[in-house]
Design a protein around this motif. Sequence first.
Motif, short mmCIF file in Angstrom:
data_model
loop_
_atom_site.label_atom_id
_atom_site.label_comp_id
_atom_site.label_asym_id
_atom_site.label_seq_id
_atom_site.Cartn_x
_atom_site.Cartn_y
_atom_site.Cartn_z
N ARG A 81 -11.23 -7.92 6.93
CA ARG A 81 -9.84 -7.61 7.27
C ARG A 81 -9.12 -7.09 6.04
O ARG A 81 -9.20 -7.68 4.96
CB ARG A 81 -9.10 -8.86 7.78
N VAL A 82 -8.40 -6.00 6.20
CA VAL A 82 -7.59 -5.45 5.11
C VAL A 82 -6.17 -5.27 5.63
O VAL A 82 -5.96 -4.98 6.81
CB VAL A 82 -8.15 -4.11 4.59
N ILE A 83 -5.21 -5.46 4.77
CA ILE A 83 -3.81 -5.28 5.14
C ILE A 83 -3.08 -4.61 3.99
O ILE A 83 -3.35 -4.88 2.82
CB ILE A 83 -3.14 -6.63 5.50
N ASN A 84 -2.18 -3.72 4.34
CA ASN A 84 -1.38 -2.98 3.37
C ASN A 84 -0.04 -3.68 3.19
O ASN A 84 0.84 -3.58 4.04
CB ASN A 84 -1.18 -1.54 3.86
N TYR A 85 0.13 -4.38 2.08
CA TYR A 85 1.38 -5.09 1.81
C TYR A 85 2.39 -4.22 1.06
O TYR A 85 3.46 -4.69 0.71
CB TYR A 85 1.11 -6.34 0.98
N SER A 86 2.04 -2.97 0.77
CA SER A 86 2.97 -2.12 0.04
C SER A 86 3.96 -1.48 1.00
O SER A 86 3.85 -1.62 2.23
CB SER A 86 2.20 -1.03 -0.72
N SER A 87 4.92 -0.75 0.45
CA SER A 87 5.93 -0.07 1.26
C SER A 87 5.54 1.38 1.54
O SER A 87 6.34 2.11 2.12
CB SER A 87 7.28 -0.11 0.54
N GLN A 88 4.33 1.78 1.14
CA GLN A 88 3.88 3.15 1.34
C GLN A 88 2.54 3.15 2.07
O GLN A 88 1.76 2.21 1.95
CB GLN A 88 3.74 3.86 -0.01
N PRO A 89 2.27 4.21 2.82
CA PRO A 89 1.01 4.26 3.57
C PRO A 89 -0.19 4.51 2.66
O PRO A 89 -0.07 5.05 1.56
CB PRO A 89 1.23 5.43 4.53
N MET A 90 -1.35 4.11 3.14
CA MET A 90 -2.63 4.41 2.52
C MET A 90 -3.46 5.18 3.54
O MET A 90 -3.28 5.00 4.75
CB MET A 90 -3.35 3.13 2.09
N ARG A 91 -4.34 6.05 3.06
CA ARG A 91 -5.14 6.85 3.99
C ARG A 91 -6.59 6.92 3.51
O ARG A 91 -6.93 6.44 2.44
CB ARG A 91 -4.55 8.26 4.12
N ASP A 92 -7.41 7.53 4.36
CA ASP A 92 -8.85 7.70 4.07
C ASP A 92 -9.50 6.37 3.72
O ASP A 92 -10.27 6.26 2.77
CB ASP A 92 -9.05 8.70 2.93
N LEU A 93 -9.17 5.36 4.51
CA LEU A 93 -9.68 4.01 4.27
C LEU A 93 -11.14 3.90 4.70
O LEU A 93 -11.49 4.25 5.83
CB LEU A 93 -8.83 3.00 5.04
N VAL A 94 -11.99 3.46 3.79
CA VAL A 94 -13.40 3.20 4.10
C VAL A 94 -13.81 1.92 3.41
O VAL A 94 -13.22 1.52 2.40
CB VAL A 94 -14.33 4.36 3.66
N SER A 95 -14.84 1.27 3.94
CA SER A 95 -15.32 0.03 3.32
C SER A 95 -16.84 0.01 3.36
O SER A 95 -17.48 0.61 4.23
CB SER A 95 -14.75 -1.19 4.05
N PHE A 96 -17.40 -0.72 2.40
CA PHE A 96 -18.85 -0.88 2.31
C PHE A 96 -19.15 -2.36 2.09
O PHE A 96 -18.43 -3.05 1.37
CB PHE A 96 -19.42 -0.06 1.16
N TYR A 97 -20.23 -2.79 2.72
CA TYR A 97 -20.69 -4.16 2.50
C TYR A 97 -22.19 -4.11 2.27
O TYR A 97 -22.94 -3.61 3.12
CB TYR A 97 -20.36 -5.08 3.68
N GLY A 98 -22.61 -4.62 1.12
CA GLY A 98 -24.03 -4.59 0.78
C GLY A 98 -24.60 -3.18 0.74
O GLY A 98 -25.77 -2.98 1.04
N GLY A 99 -23.76 -2.21 0.39
CA GLY A 99 -24.21 -0.83 0.33
C GLY A 99 -24.14 -0.07 1.64
O GLY A 99 -24.38 1.14 1.67
N SER A 112 -0.85 2.08 7.57
CA SER A 112 0.59 2.08 7.35
C SER A 112 1.03 0.77 6.71
O SER A 112 0.30 -0.23 6.74
CB SER A 112 1.32 2.29 8.68
N PRO A 113 2.23 0.73 6.13
CA PRO A 113 2.74 -0.52 5.55
C PRO A 113 2.77 -1.64 6.58
O PRO A 113 3.24 -1.46 7.70
CB PRO A 113 4.15 -0.13 5.09
N GLY A 114 2.24 -2.79 6.20
CA GLY A 114 2.24 -3.95 7.07
C GLY A 114 1.16 -3.96 8.13
O GLY A 114 1.08 -4.90 8.92
N VAL A 115 0.32 -2.93 8.17
CA VAL A 115 -0.72 -2.82 9.20
C VAL A 115 -2.03 -3.43 8.71
O VAL A 115 -2.36 -3.35 7.53
CB VAL A 115 -0.92 -1.34 9.59
N MET A 116 -2.75 -4.02 9.65
CA MET A 116 -4.04 -4.64 9.33
C MET A 116 -5.15 -3.93 10.08
O MET A 116 -4.97 -3.50 11.22
CB MET A 116 -4.02 -6.11 9.71
#
Length: 206
Positions: A81-99, A112-116
């Motif tokens: 789970r990831v959540i954006n606690y900032s007041s600005q949006p983040m984009r191109d979100l990707v994640s890796f686990y164990g490669g 977006s801000p506050g979104v999980m």
Amino acid sequence: MVELVIAAVGCLVGLGGLAISYAAHRHQVGQAERLAEREQLVAERERAADERNTLVHASRLHVGFMATQSPLTNLDTWVLRVINYSSQPMRDLVSFYGGERLEFDSPTGHLSPGVMREARIPSRLAEPRPLHEATIVEFTDAAGLRWRRLGSGVLQCRRDNPDGSQVWGPEQAPLVEYANPDAWARRDLFMRFEAGGPDLDFPPER
């Protein structure tokens, strides 16, 4: 005799003028050096302030794990789970686990801000439970800077080399004063909820 005196006086006057010119030149050089030093100091402070501002934004991305247990198999299903606690949006979100790349519940990669967002971790990788050290989350901030958050919590900003290649910059500790201090953000915290039980969200921003 008079000519010698006049010549000597003229020589002294010339030397005095030369000394005055040299002193004035040194004074101008000293002023220019001091001005350059002040300008460099101001530029360094502005650059440090800009870097801090960008780090503030990146520091407000939080990562945690959530587990639900099947009443039939008693096996845990883990999600990142990831959540954006900032007041600005983040984009191109990707994640890796164990490669391996994980797929978030939204294909847009926008946070977006506050979104999980959640990404399921394959059970073969999360036994008996997932490890923060195996997690990497990448995102682009509002300024267009590309970041990655390592499992240890440190951040790296991608940099462009003169030859056009890109590398990850040095590891930077997140700014703790801008990160949510609640206990869930600790690296050793895992959350588990029984299937069918009440679902709890990340704590609200303070």
